[in-house]
Design a protein around this motif. Structure first.
Motif, short mmCIF file in Angstrom:
data_model
loop_
_atom_site.label_atom_id
_atom_site.label_comp_id
_atom_site.label_asym_id
_atom_site.label_seq_id
_atom_site.Cartn_x
_atom_site.Cartn_y
_atom_site.Cartn_z
N LEU A 61 36.75 40.26 43.80
CA LEU A 61 38.32 40.30 43.66
C LEU A 61 39.44 40.76 42.35
CD1 LEU A 61 40.88 38.76 46.36
CD2 LEU A 61 39.94 41.32 46.24
N VAL A 62 39.09 40.09 41.42
CA VAL A 62 38.88 39.60 39.91
C VAL A 62 37.92 40.30 38.79
CG1 VAL A 62 39.88 38.68 37.69
CG2 VAL A 62 41.27 38.25 40.52
N ASP A 63 37.57 41.04 38.23
CA ASP A 63 36.52 41.86 37.89
C ASP A 63 35.83 40.76 37.18
OD1 ASP A 63 36.22 44.54 38.57
OD2 ASP A 63 37.51 44.74 36.87
N GLY A 64 34.47 40.34 37.39
CA GLY A 64 33.66 39.44 36.58
C GLY A 64 33.77 37.64 37.12
N ARG A 65 34.22 37.49 38.31
CA ARG A 65 35.19 36.85 38.53
C ARG A 65 34.96 36.38 39.95
NH1 ARG A 65 40.99 34.95 37.24
NH2 ARG A 65 40.42 33.75 38.24
N GLY A 90 56.02 39.81 38.00
CA GLY A 90 55.20 39.44 36.99
C GLY A 90 53.32 39.46 37.26
N GLY A 91 53.23 39.79 38.39
CA GLY A 91 52.22 39.44 39.41
C GLY A 91 51.61 41.27 38.87
N THR A 92 50.10 41.34 39.20
CA THR A 92 49.01 42.41 38.90
C THR A 92 48.74 42.39 40.51
OG1 THR A 92 48.39 41.05 36.92
CG2 THR A 92 47.03 43.04 37.67
N LEU A 94 45.17 44.17 42.52
CA LEU A 94 43.64 43.93 42.01
C LEU A 94 43.28 45.12 42.78
CD1 LEU A 94 43.99 40.39 42.42
CD2 LEU A 94 43.46 41.65 40.18
N MET A 95 43.84 45.29 43.90
CA MET A 95 43.27 47.22 44.58
C MET A 95 44.81 47.77 44.89
SD MET A 95 40.67 46.73 47.96
CE MET A 95 42.31 46.16 49.10
N GLU A 96 44.27 48.54 44.87
CA GLU A 96 46.21 49.48 45.63
C GLU A 96 45.59 49.73 46.68
OE1 GLU A 96 48.52 50.79 43.87
OE2 GLU A 96 47.61 50.69 41.91
N ARG A 97 47.28 49.69 46.99
CA ARG A 97 47.17 49.85 48.82
C ARG A 97 45.97 50.65 49.35
NH1 ARG A 97 51.28 52.27 52.23
NH2 ARG A 97 50.52 53.51 53.92
N PHE A 98 45.05 50.10 50.64
CA PHE A 98 44.25 50.90 51.27
C PHE A 98 43.73 50.59 52.38
CE2 PHE A 98 40.27 49.90 53.86
CZ PHE A 98 38.97 50.58 52.87
N THR A 99 43.80 51.84 53.88
CA THR A 99 43.91 51.41 54.77
C THR A 99 43.03 51.08 55.81
OG1 THR A 99 45.71 53.57 54.63
CG2 THR A 99 44.91 53.43 56.57
N PHE A 109 46.75 41.07 45.36
CA PHE A 109 47.44 41.41 44.21
C PHE A 109 47.59 39.97 43.74
CE2 PHE A 109 50.44 39.72 47.11
CZ PHE A 109 50.81 38.40 46.68
N ALA A 110 47.40 39.36 42.21
CA ALA A 110 47.19 38.46 41.58
C ALA A 110 48.93 37.65 41.26
CB ALA A 110 46.88 38.49 40.57
N ASP A 111 48.83 36.84 41.98
CA ASP A 111 50.50 35.97 41.09
C ASP A 111 49.96 35.16 39.75
OD1 ASP A 111 48.85 33.89 40.74
OD2 ASP A 111 49.61 32.62 42.47
N PRO A 112 51.66 35.26 38.95
CA PRO A 112 51.49 35.22 37.82
C PRO A 112 49.92 33.88 37.18
CG PRO A 112 53.05 34.95 38.28
CD PRO A 112 52.31 34.79 39.93
N ALA A 113 49.32 33.12 38.04
CA ALA A 113 48.56 32.35 37.53
C ALA A 113 47.31 32.19 38.55
CB ALA A 113 48.49 30.80 38.57
N GLY A 114 47.03 33.77 38.40
CA GLY A 114 45.99 35.10 38.50
C GLY A 114 45.00 34.84 40.13
N ASN A 115 45.99 33.96 40.72
CA ASN A 115 45.09 33.72 42.69
C ASN A 115 45.31 35.41 43.48
OD1 ASN A 115 45.25 31.42 43.02
ND2 ASN A 115 47.39 30.71 41.59
#
Length: 127
Positions: A61-65, A90-92, A94-99, A109-115
């Motif tokens: 879900l996170v590139d390279g991890r 403040g989150g990111t 990771l994958m846009e809306r997917f049906t 999405f990733a929370d500010p801690a990267g989860n």
């Protein structure tokens, strides 16, 4: 609305080995669903079904991890509003809306801690 945990996924390099492991250790039942090597997890009985789960091929879900641990998805009323809230807080994304047809609309999405976290707007009419 408060979002409740509605789904979890276990990512595995060897899906069939993991399936056997969880059958023996936790008594879970599995049914094939979707792409090859993807299983629905049945964690409880018919009377107390528990939380829906999936066993799937490991992904990133996170590139390279590679995703390790449980991948949790929460039920939300509006996945687009949730995506806006993620960005505003403040989150990111990771994958846009997917049906997923017949299931609903999903983002990760990733929370500010990267989860990595999933948010699903359930809609059995989604196409």
């Amino acid at each position: 609305m408060t979002a409740n945990l509605s789904h979890f996924a276990i990512n595995a390099d060897d899906v069939y080995e993991s399936k056997t492991f969880y059958e023996k250790v936790l008594g879970w039942r599995f049914s094939a669903w979707g792409p090859p090597g993807f299983f629905k997890i049945h964690t409880g009985s018919d009377g107390e079904p528990g939380v829906d789960g999936a066993l799937q091929q490991r992904r990133e879900l996170v590139d390279g991890r590679p995703t390790l641990g449980l991948e949790c998805t929460f039920a939300v009323d509006d996945v687009d509003a949730t995506a806006l809230s993620v960005r505003d807080a403040g989150g990111t994304i990771l994958m846009e809306r997917f049906t997923i047809a017949g299931v609903g609309h999903l983002i990760f999405f990733a929370d500010p801690a990267g989860n990595p976290i999933g948010a699903m707007q359930y809609d059995d009419q989604a196409g």
